[in-house]
Each structure stands twice: as C-alpha cells, then as structure tokens.
Design a protein around this motif. Structure first.
Motif, PDB file in Angstrom:
ATOM      1  N   THR A 291       0.841  -1.208   0.000  1.00  0.00           N
ATOM      2  CA  THR A 291       0.000   0.000   0.000  1.00  0.00           C
ATOM      3  C   THR A 291       0.871   1.251   0.000  1.00  0.00           C
ATOM      4  O   THR A 291       0.534   2.252   0.641  1.00  0.00           O
ATOM      5  CB  THR A 291      -0.965   0.019   1.204  1.00  0.00           C
TER       6      THR A 291
ATOM      7  N   GLY B  17      -4.577   0.493  -6.609  1.00  0.00           N
ATOM      8  CA  GLY B  17      -5.711  -0.205  -6.013  1.00  0.00           C
ATOM      9  C   GLY B  17      -6.971   0.633  -6.018  1.00  0.00           C
ATOM     10  O   GLY B  17      -8.060   0.161  -6.366  1.00  0.00           O
TER      11      GLY B  17
ATOM     12  N   CYS C 175      -6.368  -4.353  -0.736  1.00  0.00           N
ATOM     13  CA  CYS C 175      -4.969  -3.964  -0.598  1.00  0.00           C
ATOM     14  C   CYS C 175      -4.395  -4.595   0.669  1.00  0.00           C
ATOM     15  O   CYS C 175      -5.006  -4.501   1.742  1.00  0.00           O
ATOM     16  CB  CYS C 175      -4.835  -2.450  -0.526  1.00  0.00           C
TER      17      CYS C 175
END
Length: 269
Positions: free
Chosen positions: A8, A16, A28
């Motif tokens: 992330t 994402g 994610c």
C-alpha cells in the motif's frame, strides 16, 4: 474482477483505488497493521490530490478494502499485483528485491485456481522469471501466469496518469494472462488508451528505458544551461528551439536542479 494488491505504498494505493473505481473488487494488503488501520479510518499516508476522496468513495461502495492478511484475498483473486518497495541496496545501488521475492513466496502458498500474478513494482529485467521460479518451487501445482505491468505514474498527477495513460504495457506471452489483464484494463481500452502486449522481459526493460531516457533529457538540458551561461545564450530559448523539433519534443527540457525522487536515481544506477 477480484484483485489483490500487495503493498500500500504510492504505487499500490493509487493503483488499487483506481482499479476499484473501474468497478473491480480490490483488497490492498500490507504487513503494517497501523497503516492498514489508518487506511480503514480514511487516513491516507501519502499526499496525492484526490486520493482521499477516491479511496473513501470506493470503500463506501464496498469495492475497496484493506487487510494485513494475504491468504484469503490471494485465494479469491483473478489477478494479484505485487506493488511492494524495491529500494536501492546499500553499497551497489542495485534494486533490493527482498520484498518482491518474499511476496512471491507468500502468494504461492495461497494460490487457488487460475491466477495471474503481476509485478507492478519497478524491477530489473529477469525479475519476473525469478518470481515465477519461486512460485513454482513453493507450489508446483499452481495454475499461475506471471506477468509484468510497469507503472508510469507521476507524483502529484498519479490518478490522472493511471486513468488517462499514454500507454498500458502488459508483459506476458500467455493468452490467458493477456485476457485477464485485458479485462482488468478494459475501461481504459474502451477510452482508446494504447494497450501494448509484449514479452515479460521486454515490458520490464520498457520501464527502465523510459526512465533512463527522461533522466537523460533532464541531464542534457542542465548541461546546455551551463554551456548557455558560458557563451551568453538563453537556455529557455534554446530548449524551445530544440523542443519544437518533433523528434525531440518539449517535455523534460526545463533546466533546473536535476532529477531526484525515488525512481530516477535508483533506476539509472
């Protein structure tokens, strides 16, 4: 489609959120529990205009979620994107692939059914071969295709770059892999964004070649700026004069402090 995004960071979070906005169901994954909790509260760890609203709207629509557990999202996914960091290694400046290979091993253990595993991180040529080897070594029965899909996002304009790309590069020679990634990016192809399908190693090199060329243009115009000072020329007019040549183009011809950031220095090394 169901997508698992491993990592992330800048690339993983922007990608994402944008893929979720295309209508896909995206989870994610990150090992940092505090980061995941913050994302669930709507707290965005990076500054990117519009990203907070994009994340919030897709979380509300139940198309985007965050977790520290990798197994379930991978098992359910049609495509798994590896978007972990590849920082410069101390000593030689080489991209540190520890996180990429660790993710590959964890993904291998969780695969269920046909899955496309996609390297989104910037990785040296041949990394996809090693990712595939590690997955098949850990899970010989896995029905998997490993593809390369490099990102070309600019910080501060990443959402626009993702949704209105100059091109989408997909590196796989497998027809099933091409179809899955074609479906992932179908909203962009409907908008006539160029989809370029290549061999995996070619896709990996396209990313490095692009960054190296852009870094070259920046370095070149800075050298011309030094020369302009010595001979009494105006570097801005020089840049305009050469940039009007269609073979050269006007972009990245602005004299300044040189290139920096997290990508160009590492990639040119």
């Amino acid at each position: 489609m169901r997508i698992a995004m491993i990592g992330t960071g800048y690339v993983g979070l922007v990608s994402g959120a944008c893929l979720a906005d295309f209508g896909h169901h995206v989870i994610c994954v990150d090992k940092d529990a505090s980061k995941i909790e913050a994302l669930r509260r709507g707290e965005i760890p990076i500054f990117e205009p519009g990203l907070d609203a994009l994340v919030a709207s897709n979380v509300k629509a139940k198309r985007l979620d965050f977790t520290t557990e990798l197994a379930a999202p991978v098992a359910e996914a049609d495509a798994v994107f590896i978007a972990v960091g590849t920082p410069s290694r101390r000593g030689d400046g080489h991209a540190d692939l520890t996180y990429v290979y660790s993710a590959a091993r964890e993904i291998a253990a969780a695969l269920s059914g046909f899955t496309v595993v996609v390297t989104k991180s910037t990785v040296p040529v041949g990394t996809g071969d090693e990712v595939e080897r590690l997955i098949r070594e850990a899970n010989p029965s896995a029905d998997v295709v490993v593809a390369s899909n490099p990102e070309f996002l600019r910080e501060g304009a990443a959402i626009r770059d993702f949704k209105f790309p100059d091109r989408i590069v997909v590196g796989t020679s497998d027809e099933r892999g091409r179809k899955v990634l074609g479906d992932v990016y179908r909203p962009l192809s409907l908008n006539q964004a160029p989809m370029m399908y290549t061999a995996r190693r070619t896709a990996e090199l396209i990313k490095y070649a692009a960054n190296a060329f852009l870094a070259t243009k920046i370095t070149f115009i800075n050298e011309i700026a030094d020369l302009s000072e010595k001979v009494g020329a105006d570097v801005q007019e020089v840049a305009r004069g050469i940039g009007l040549d269609n073979r050269i183009g006007t972009k990245f011809l602005h004299a300044g402090p040189g290139f920096g950031g997290s990508c160009f220095p590492k990639d040119t090394r």
